[in-house]
Structure formats: structure tokens, C-alpha cells
Motif scaffolding. Structure first.
Motif, PDB file in Angstrom:
ATOM      1  N   GLU A 169       0.899  -1.097   0.069  1.00  0.00           N
ATOM      2  CA  GLU A 169       0.004   0.012  -0.082  1.00  0.00           C
ATOM      3  C   GLU A 169       0.865   1.300   0.045  1.00  0.00           C
ATOM      4  OE1 GLU A 169      -2.714  -0.273   3.248  1.00  0.00           O
ATOM      5  OE2 GLU A 169      -3.888  -1.933   2.261  1.00  0.00           O
ATOM      6  N   ARG A 170       2.302   0.967   0.237  1.00  0.00           N
ATOM      7  CA  ARG A 170       3.015   2.151   0.381  1.00  0.00           C
ATOM      8  C   ARG A 170       3.184   3.059  -1.141  1.00  0.00           C
ATOM      9  NH1 ARG A 170       5.768  -1.609   2.575  1.00  0.00           N
ATOM     10  NH2 ARG A 170       7.349  -1.820   0.704  1.00  0.00           N
ATOM     11  N   THR A 171       2.898   4.235  -1.142  1.00  0.00           N
ATOM     12  CA  THR A 171       3.060   4.915  -2.521  1.00  0.00           C
ATOM     13  C   THR A 171       4.185   6.051  -2.543  1.00  0.00           C
ATOM     14  OG1 THR A 171       1.451   6.531  -2.236  1.00  0.00           O
ATOM     15  CG2 THR A 171       0.695   4.679  -3.048  1.00  0.00           C
ATOM     16  N   GLU A 172       4.629   6.545  -3.401  1.00  0.00           N
ATOM     17  CA  GLU A 172       5.426   7.758  -3.587  1.00  0.00           C
ATOM     18  C   GLU A 172       5.402   8.376  -4.835  1.00  0.00           C
ATOM     19  OE1 GLU A 172       9.500   6.450  -3.632  1.00  0.00           O
ATOM     20  OE2 GLU A 172       9.054   4.509  -4.532  1.00  0.00           O
ATOM     21  N   SER A 173       5.746   9.636  -4.892  1.00  0.00           N
ATOM     22  CA  SER A 173       5.743  10.385  -6.286  1.00  0.00           C
ATOM     23  C   SER A 173       7.159  10.389  -6.508  1.00  0.00           C
ATOM     24  CB  SER A 173       5.173  11.874  -5.711  1.00  0.00           C
ATOM     25  OG  SER A 173       5.290  12.649  -6.988  1.00  0.00           O
ATOM     26  N   ARG A 231       7.682   1.361 -12.925  1.00  0.00           N
ATOM     27  CA  ARG A 231       6.915   1.290 -11.916  1.00  0.00           C
ATOM     28  C   ARG A 231       5.446   1.335 -12.113  1.00  0.00           C
ATOM     29  NH1 ARG A 231      10.341   4.078  -8.092  1.00  0.00           N
ATOM     30  NH2 ARG A 231       8.655   2.959  -6.286  1.00  0.00           N
ATOM     31  N   ALA A 258      -0.008   4.336  -9.030  1.00  0.00           N
ATOM     32  CA  ALA A 258      -0.970   4.223  -7.796  1.00  0.00           C
ATOM     33  C   ALA A 258      -2.223   4.537  -7.816  1.00  0.00           C
ATOM     34  CB  ALA A 258      -0.028   4.942  -6.652  1.00  0.00           C
ATOM     35  N   GLU A 259      -2.189   5.467  -8.951  1.00  0.00           N
ATOM     36  CA  GLU A 259      -3.639   6.153  -9.137  1.00  0.00           C
ATOM     37  C   GLU A 259      -3.974   6.628 -10.777  1.00  0.00           C
ATOM     38  OE1 GLU A 259      -3.032   9.609  -6.746  1.00  0.00           O
ATOM     39  OE2 GLU A 259      -1.926  10.788  -8.123  1.00  0.00           O
ATOM     40  N   ALA A 290      -4.853   2.968 -12.388  1.00  0.00           N
ATOM     41  CA  ALA A 290      -4.041   2.600 -11.431  1.00  0.00           C
ATOM     42  C   ALA A 290      -3.782   1.065 -11.487  1.00  0.00           C
ATOM     43  CB  ALA A 290      -4.780   2.546 -10.082  1.00  0.00           C
ATOM     44  N   ARG A 294       2.485   9.584  -9.308  1.00  0.00           N
ATOM     45  CA  ARG A 294       2.631   8.702  -8.023  1.00  0.00           C
ATOM     46  C   ARG A 294       2.409   7.151  -8.412  1.00  0.00           C
ATOM     47  NH1 ARG A 294       2.562   9.255  -2.853  1.00  0.00           N
ATOM     48  NH2 ARG A 294       2.476  11.469  -3.184  1.00  0.00           N
ATOM     49  N   VAL A 295       3.366   6.672  -7.683  1.00  0.00           N
ATOM     50  CA  VAL A 295       3.549   4.997  -8.078  1.00  0.00           C
ATOM     51  C   VAL A 295       3.545   4.478  -6.759  1.00  0.00           C
ATOM     52  CG1 VAL A 295       4.722   5.554 -10.171  1.00  0.00           C
ATOM     53  CG2 VAL A 295       6.018   5.031  -7.843  1.00  0.00           C
ATOM     54  N   ARG A 296       3.284   3.008  -6.593  1.00  0.00           N
ATOM     55  CA  ARG A 296       3.359   2.075  -5.666  1.00  0.00           C
ATOM     56  C   ARG A 296       4.822   2.023  -5.465  1.00  0.00           C
ATOM     57  NH1 ARG A 296      -1.289  -0.519  -3.715  1.00  0.00           N
ATOM     58  NH2 ARG A 296      -3.073  -0.466  -4.788  1.00  0.00           N
TER      59      ARG A 296
END
Length: 410
Positions: free
Chosen positions: A25-29, A38, A41-42, A157, A178-180
Motif C-alpha cells: 500500500e505504500r506509495t511515492e511520487s 513502476r 498508484a492512481e 491505477a 504517483r507510483v506504488r
């Protein structure tokens, strides 16, 4: 415990077990250029139309289609030349009836123009131009938003971003995605006989090759590999290492110790690490039969065979799909395969899905596959192969001259 391997689970049944494990569930930009490979995530939505303005797709003359409807080689239409429009500039005029404007590929269409006539069908003469071919509305033009409309979902996503996606994202001004987070994959080698790959083995010792190979396989499948400290063939030491690892990884790969010898402790340790115990104790695959899968408190853990070819095959066929699920990927990668003619018979292992390494050569326009003599403990089997042929569990094999499908590994 040896008898447990008599009840081998088919590969497709193993894959169905993965629904119990949730994606990370962790995401980052991340910057766009770091987003390739990658998983989004959305949903990604176009923030602006593409192109942002109507533009010419050919060098030629911007015209009103109605003005040149009757144009032909024997009776060209003469239009007044209004001016020239270059790439990167806004037209300084609107195009009126009876006028044309010299325009370059990619340049912005002037208001009033609705088509482009290619330059090879025209002849300039002073302040006028002869048009020798009719044009329909929107010929050789691209309207604003015709490529991508503002607000359209470019992808959902769960899609793994590829180089093909970068151009559209960059063109619409998307510089961050934004990716996982990449699933953290712990790689734990076991064995008294193992030494580091940069170390000279002593009598009875071998270099640990599975850990570096698994590391690059994990990275290629979208994970973040972590090489954990190697452990000896000691059950208590292995249990402590697994207990420590599951607190920091999303997936655990244990290399070696998955069989049924007196020094193979992986099955016993994994069976104690969670209420679910062992989910899989042996897979109907060749090579790679002594493979384990456990749920250790919500973290999937594989016990992989120690033989290097077996380890490679099991990761590609069985572990990589689970890693892609943990990554949040919702679509399996498209197969990279090629139809070939076989130069020799291929024989499957009874009751097991079999993977036979082959070398490919092109002969008078036909690709032919020659089986590579292989042993699950010998890396040369993979070093000299270009791919493998899968023989289903219920099939005896293929005959020389048969057409077969090769999954490409290079």
C-alpha cells in the motif's frame, strides 16, 4: 517428510493462492523519467488537450477546403498567398475565403483554415499559389484535443509504466507520477558450503550464485531486492533469520534447504511461522519440484531449490507473478515468444510442467530451436540458451520438426 513431495501442486493452483496476499500500500511520487517500470498508484488523467492547438501534419498550404473542392491537375485553383506560418509561432492573421498560407509540419493552423494541401500538389507564383488537388475538411491536420482530450484517463491505477507512456505524459506536462513503492524482497541464502561470489571456494565449498541471480530477477520484475546475511544449515539459526526478515520485507525468498534431506530445515521453519503454515510443499514443475510457499503472518515466503537452474525457473514461472501482484500490477505482461521448428525431440517429465532450454538459429527465414543439454545444477544450461519451451504436465513432449512456442529469455 519425503512423502509430502508425492502430492505436487500444479502451477495454476499455486498461482490461485496469491489472492490471499495484498498488494503493497505504500506509495511515492517520482519524477517521470524514474517512473518507467513502476506501477501507477492512481489513475493518470490528461491535464490539458493534446495537441493544445490545431496543427499541420504536412508541409504545404493551409486552405479552406471549400475553396479547393474543384481543384485538379488539369484545372488548378489559384488562391492569394496570405503569408507563411513557421513552427513555434502563432499565426499573425486569419485565413479569409480565397486565401492560402504557406505552412510547415507541426505549425499552428490559422483561424479560418480547415485543411492542408501537400506542397507537391501546389505551385507558388509570386503572391499567389496554384492548388492542383482537392482537399477535404481536416486533411493533413490534427485538431486540438484530437490526440488526447483534456480530462481523459490516460491509464488506470495498476498499470506498469513503459517507455511508450513517457511521450504522452511529457507532452501533457506531467512531470511527476504517483507510483506504488517497490515491494521489498528479502533474499536469504542457506548452506554450510556457500561462500561469497568474490571469494575462492575451499574444498567442498561453492560460490553463492543464487543470491545475485535472484537479486537481478527481482529487480527486473519490479521489486527492491535486499540480500540478507547468509545462514548455515542450522534450524534455530534459520528460524531466527526468518523471524527478523519478515518484519522488514514484503516477500521472502529462501534459497536452499527446501528439499527433504536431514539438513533441509526450511519447510519445518516456515510451517511454524504463521497460523496458515505451509501452503505449498512441492510443485509439479521440472526443474523446481522441491519448492515451498508459506504465509508467515501475511508475508509470503518461498523456499526455493538450491540448484541454480531450478531456482531461476521457479522464480520466473512461480514467484514473479506474486511479486507483480504485490507491486499492485493489474495486468500480466504480454508474452515474449516466437514460433519455431524443433531440431530434436523434447521429452517432458511425467505429471509435471517441464521447461526445456533451447538455442535459436534462423535458417532460410525459419527459426529453429535446438535443445540445450541441461541439468538443474548447471548454469551453462542457461548461459547458452535463448529461451525455453514449456511442455504441459499432460503432454509427453514434442517431436523433431514440430512447431512449438519458445518463451524468449533474452
Amino acid at each position: 517428510m519425503g512423502s509430502e513431495f508425492l502430492n505436487l501442486m500444479p502451477v495454476e493452483e499455486v498461482l490461485r493462492l496469491y489472492s490471499r496476499f495484498r498488494p503493497v500500500e505504500r506509495t511515492e511520487s517520482v519524477p517521470l523519467l524514474q517512473a518507467v517500470g513502476r506501477v501507477a498508484a492512481e489513475p493518470v488523467v490528461s491535464p490539458e488537450p493534446l495537441p493544445a492547438f490545431p496543427r499541420a501534419l504536412m508541409d504545404g498550404y493551409a486552405v479552406r477546403a471549400g475553396d479547393v473542392a474543384s481543384a485538379r491537375e488539369s484545372a488548378p485553383v489559384v488562391l492569394r498567398l496570405r503569408g507563411e506560418i513557421r513552427v513555434g509561432e502563432r499565426p499573425a492573421f486569419d485565413l479569409l475565403p480565397g486565401e492560402a498560407a504557406r505552412i510547415h509540419t507541426g505549425a499552428m493552423m490559422p483561424a479560418g483554415a480547415d485543411a492542408v494541401v501537400m506542397i507537391e500538389h501546389t505551385r507558388a507564383a509570386g503572391d499567389s499559389v496554384e492548388i492542383a488537388r482537392a482537399a477535404a475538411v481536416h486533411d493533413h491536420t490534427l485538431l486540438s484535443g484530437e490526440d488526447l482530450a483534456r480530462g481523459i484517463q490516460m491509464f488506470s491505477a495498476g498499470r506498469r509504466i513503459t517507455p511508450l507512456d513517457v511521450g504522452a505524459l511529457a507532452a501533457t506536462g506531467i512531470s511527476q507520477v504517483r507510483v506504488r513503492a517497490r515491494p521489498v524482497v528479502g533474499i536469504l541464502s542457506t548452506g554450510d558450503e556457500l561462500v561469497d561470489m568474490g571469494q575462492a571456494p575451499g574444498p567442498g565449498q561453492v560460490r553463492d550464485t543464487n543470491a545475485p541471480v535472484l537479486s537481478v530477477q527481482v529487480a527486473a520484475a519490479g521489486g527492491a531486492p535486499v540480500l540478507l546475511p547468509r545462514v548455515r544449515d542450522d534450524e534455530a539459526e534459520l528460524e531466527k533469520a526468518v523471524e527478523q526478515a519478515r518484519a522488514r520485507v514484503d516477500l521472502l525468498l529462501i534459497s536452499g534447504g527446501s528439499s527433504v534431506g536431514e539438513r533441509d530445515h526450511t519447510a519445518a521453519v516456515l510451517a511454524r511461522m504463521g497460523p496458515a503454515g505451509l501452503l505449498v510443499h512441492g510443485i509439479a514443475i521440472a526443474p523446481g519440484k522441491p519448492t515451498l510457499l508459506a504465509d508467515i503472518g501475511g508475508i509470503p515466503a518461498f523456499g526455493l531449490p538450491g540448484h541454480p537452474v531450478s531456482s531461476f525457473v521457479v522464480f520466473q514461472v512461480v514467484a514473479a507473478p506474486l511479486l507483480r501482484r504485490l507491486s499492485g500490477e493489474t495486468r500480466a505482461p504480454l508474452p515474449r515468444s516466437r514460433k519455431v521448428r524443433l531440431r530434436a525431440n523434447l521429452v517432458g517429465s511425467p505429471g509435471r510442467e517441464t521447461y526445456v532450454p533451447v538455442r535459436l538459429e534462423e535458417e532460410r527465414g525459419v527459426w529453429r530451436a535446438t535443445p540445450v543439454l541441461w541439468n538443474s545444477a548447471v548454469f551453462a544450461s542457461l548461459l547458452f540458451c535463448d529461451g525455453w519451451v514449456r511442455i504441459p504436465a499432460g503432454k509427453e513432449g514434442f517431436a523433431e520438426g514440430d512447431e512449438a512456442e519458445v518463451e524468449l529469455l533474452r
